[in-house]
Design an enzyme around this catalytic site. Structure first.
Site, mmCIF file in Angstrom:
data_model
loop_
_atom_site.group_PDB
_atom_site.id
_atom_site.type_symbol
_atom_site.label_atom_id
_atom_site.label_comp_id
_atom_site.label_asym_id
_atom_site.label_seq_id
_atom_site.Cartn_x
_atom_site.Cartn_y
_atom_site.Cartn_z
ATOM 1 C CD GLU A 14 -7.976 5.214 1.921
ATOM 2 O OE1 GLU A 14 -6.808 5.061 0.830
ATOM 3 O OE2 GLU A 14 -7.031 5.713 2.865
ATOM 4 C CG ASP A 39 -5.001 8.037 4.868
ATOM 5 O OD1 ASP A 39 -4.936 8.416 3.650
ATOM 6 O OD2 ASP A 39 -3.746 7.731 5.402
#
Length: 731
Positions: A399, A363
């Site tokens: 990401e 993330d």
């Protein structure tokens, strides 16, 4: 450390723990006792806090400190022991120093976590009413009753099985939420729903195997807690992007913990991995190392802030009482600090070697790749991952952005890394909703995004292709709503993305208008087929394959209800079960045909003498596109993939051959004549996928089209046609 109060139990034989060792960090049992070790540079003292079944606390001073690690060995302590730490040091928040021994702290290396985070002013290390105008007063209330604590975990002899080792080019990812995927599954026993055991249950596995995916990507399962602002509104963090324990499976997802088995989440998680591996499915974890659950400088003190605030977080050099926030969540872990980098890599290796997982999706990975301020390809984080003999062998997904300046890094991560490709998402959404999309941009996305990944030596599978994810509209909502509908969050619909690139086709929300519903379902089929047939690695969001809806909610991070849970009753409705039939067919088609999952970028040239171009692009008039066509918008185009000109070779260097296919896409609102390429591309074509069909759009050899002849494309439709092998010019 401060004196014990009369209410605190006096330790018996632990007044003077054995010295123990500074390595490994955390709580390590050996059958005779437990070694405890906590890195806390700058601290002046550390108490180990042990809790009995009645919640009474015994404090054991750790007097040994080696390399900034406080350690001690306690004979007689066994697995299952609850524990935490209290850390003494200077109180000087203006300089970023926030030690407060009145706050119980979770061990960052705890293998299991017990207890809820309860919102109470005692969880804050400062006198809460004085922030930020007066930082001089340290809060002296004891936080132990309101914060989670660690559990000592011994050996969990569960064999997680043989890793499937699915090559990247053959991977199909299915993003799911452990609780949301299983909470309403009728084939899972009710007492297991919402747990790791439920995901490993045959009923859940059957769906994954039927669909044909090769990997599950689990939304965060590191132990997390809800943010104070959600607790204040009597809500909770559902997605889990608020990590507190990087070694501990989230306790609320454990059926064993529900039954009262202390630390049972560890054993249960490994059994789930074993079941998935036995089914040939890999396990990828969505991990959140960019920030922690402690939030901004005014947040609660639960772990890292109280151990060494300066050491764990990126502080503002101009005002060390505040944090640099590249994450939008209040803080950013300081990966430049060697011990923080060690924490992350130790955690990653633990999940691979001990818990059996096969990869990670990071993330806001750009926040981890920052050196001092800028995102840096040579950062310590990326360098260490690339050199680690364990981590370099697993699947690594970035990401590739954060919220800081220069944080958008799509296409910029180094070899070994794949990336969530939001350019694919936006281009495919735009094309199918009828927005002006240049052929060049669409062609790059359909063929593996060589403009992003080829120049640094990566392969087409560096592109993780997705159109929807946990964050944003579901696929059904993407064709049902033009505006987000997040009113239930209590934020006046301000949260969530406003740039959804969606369309409602005349009606906002669900409707009884069958013409609108027919079009919406066709658009879902179009998008699903495009996603799976494009070169790269497709990622399907759980429930999209049979019409899951969130009622227009595009930011359901705090919605733990039927709105977010997968609704399996949709499969009882013919229109949505037929969508699953399409999804299954197209996934299995991809897995059978190597021409649809290329390992090497196309060149537009023959791979072998006398062959065809490995890929060719066609206009509706049946002619190949020219340079001028590439920069013009197009509603209809064809893509020819030559199965005789696959550039990748087999494991023994052998040539790979396959059928050839023509993919025809038409996003316009009216019928379109399209001339199928004739000689030398094909003599005739057989229909394989046709999204205009409401039922099972399977291969239909009885539907044959002549090469060189026009066909009529229905509005907003996709066809996949198999070229007859007799027409290959190479034969």
């Amino acid at each position: 450390m401060r004196d014990r109060t009369a209410d605190e139990a006096e330790p018996e034989h632990w007044d003077r723990p054995w010295p123990g060792h500074w390595h490994p960090l955390g709580a390590t049992p050996d059958g005779q006792g437990v070694n405890f070790a906590l890195w806390a540079a700058g601290a002046t003292g550390v108490d180990l806090c042990l809790f009995d079944d009645a919640g009474r606390e015994s404090r054991v001073p750790l007097t040994e400190s080696t390399f900034h690690t406080w350690h001690g060995y306690l004979p007689g302590v066994e697995p299952g022991q609850r524990y935490g730490f209290r850390v003494e040091g200077p109180w000087d928040p203006l300089r970023g120093r926030r030690w407060n021994p009145d706050k119980l702290l979770l061990d960052p290396y705890a293998r299991a976590v017990e207890g809820d985070f309860v919102l109470d002013d005692a969880v804050y290390d400062y006198a809460k009413g004085n922030w930020p105008t007066d930082l001089s007063r340290r809060d002296t209330r004891d936080s132990a009753a309101f914060v989670p604590r660690g559990i000592v975990i011994g050996d969990t002899p569960v064999d997680t099985g043989t890793r499937p080792h699915i090559p990247w080019a053959e991977t199909v990812i299915y993003e799911l939420h452990v609780r949301g995927f299983t909470q309403r599954h009728p084939g899972v026993p009710e007492e297991l729903r919402g747990t790791y055991a439920a995901l490993g249950h045959p009923a859940a596995l059957d769906h994954l195997l039927h669909l044909g995916v090769t990997a599950v990507e689990l939304l965060p399962i590191h132990h997390f807690v809800s943010e104070p602002h959600l607790l204040a509104r009597r809500m909770s963090n559902y997605w889990g992007y608020n990590s507190l324990g990087y070694f501990a499976p989230h306790a609320a997802y454990s059926a064993a913990v529900r039954r009262g088995t202390r630390g049972g989440q560890v054993h249960e998680f490994k059994e789930m991995v074993a079941a998935l591996h036995a089914a040939g499915i890999e396990v990828i974890l969505d991990v959140v190392y960019n920030h922690t659950a402690e939030g901004g400088a005014d947040g609660p003190t639960l772990c890292f802030r109280g151990i060494d605030n300066e050491g764990y977080y990126r502080l503002d050099e101009r005002d060390p009482s505040r944090y640099l926030d590249y994450t939008g969540c209040g803080n950013t872990l300081n990966v430049v600090q060697p011990h923080v980098l060690q924490l992350i890599t130790d955690s990653l290796r633990y999940w691979v070697t001990e818990m059996g997982v096969d990869g990670f999706r990071f993330d806001l990975a750009s926040a981890l790749a920052r050196s001092f301020h800028d995102v840096d390809k040579l950062s310590a984080f990326l360098t260490v991952i690339a050199q680690d003999p364990v981590l370099q062998q697993v699947k690594l997904i970035a990401e590739p952005w954060d919220v800081g300046q220069g944080g958008y890094q799509v296409g910029e991560f180094p070899p070994l890394w794949t990336e969530w490709n939001d350019k694919f998402r936006d281009t495919v959404r735009d094309f199918w909703r009828g927005a002006r999309t240049d052929v060049r941009d669409l062609a790059y996305r359909l063929s593996g995004s060589s403009d992003l990944y080829q120049d640094d030596g990566r392969r087409p599978y560096a592109s993780i292709n997705f159109v929807t994810a946990h964050d944003g509209f579901t696929l059904r909502d993407l064709v049902t709503y033009e505006r987000k509908h997040n009113e239930a969050h209590g934020e006046n619909n301000r949260d969530g993305n406003n740039d959804n690139r969606s369309a409602n086709y005349g009606v906002e929300g669900e409707t009884d208008d069958e013409a609108v519903n027919l079009l919406r379902r066709r658009q879902i089929r179009n998008v699903l087929a495009t996603l799976v047939l494009a070169t790269g690695v497709p990622m399907i969001t759980a429930g999209d394959e049979f019409g899951r809806t969130q009622g227009g909610d595009n930011n359901a991070y705090c919605v733990d209800s039927e709105i977010s849970w997968v609704d399996w009753s949709l499969l009882d409705k013919g229109e949505w079960s037929s969508l699953l039939d399409l999804a299954r067919r197209v996934v299995h088609l991809r897995r059978r045909h190597p021409v649809l999952r290329q390992r090497v970028f196309f060149s537009g040239q023959p791979a072998y003498p006398g062959g065809l171009q490995d890929i060719a692009w066609f206009r509706p008039d049946g002619e190949e596109m020219t340079d001028s066509d590439w920069f013009a918008p197009a509603a209809a185009l064809g893509v020819y993939l030559s199965g005789q000109d696959i550039r990748g070779r087999g494991p023994h260097g052998e040539r790979i051959t396959d059928d050839s296919f023509l993919l025809v896409m038409h996003s316009g609102p009216d019928e379109q004549e399209f001339v199928l390429p004739g000689d030398p591309w094909a003599r005739w074509y057989h229909s394989v996928i046709d999204t205009t069909l409401e039922g099972d759009p399977g291969e239909r050899d009885d539907v044959t089209y002549d090469g060189g002849q026009p066909i009529t494309l229905a509005p907003r439709s996709l066809m996949l046609l198999r070229a007859d092998p007799e027409a290959w010019s190479a034969t």
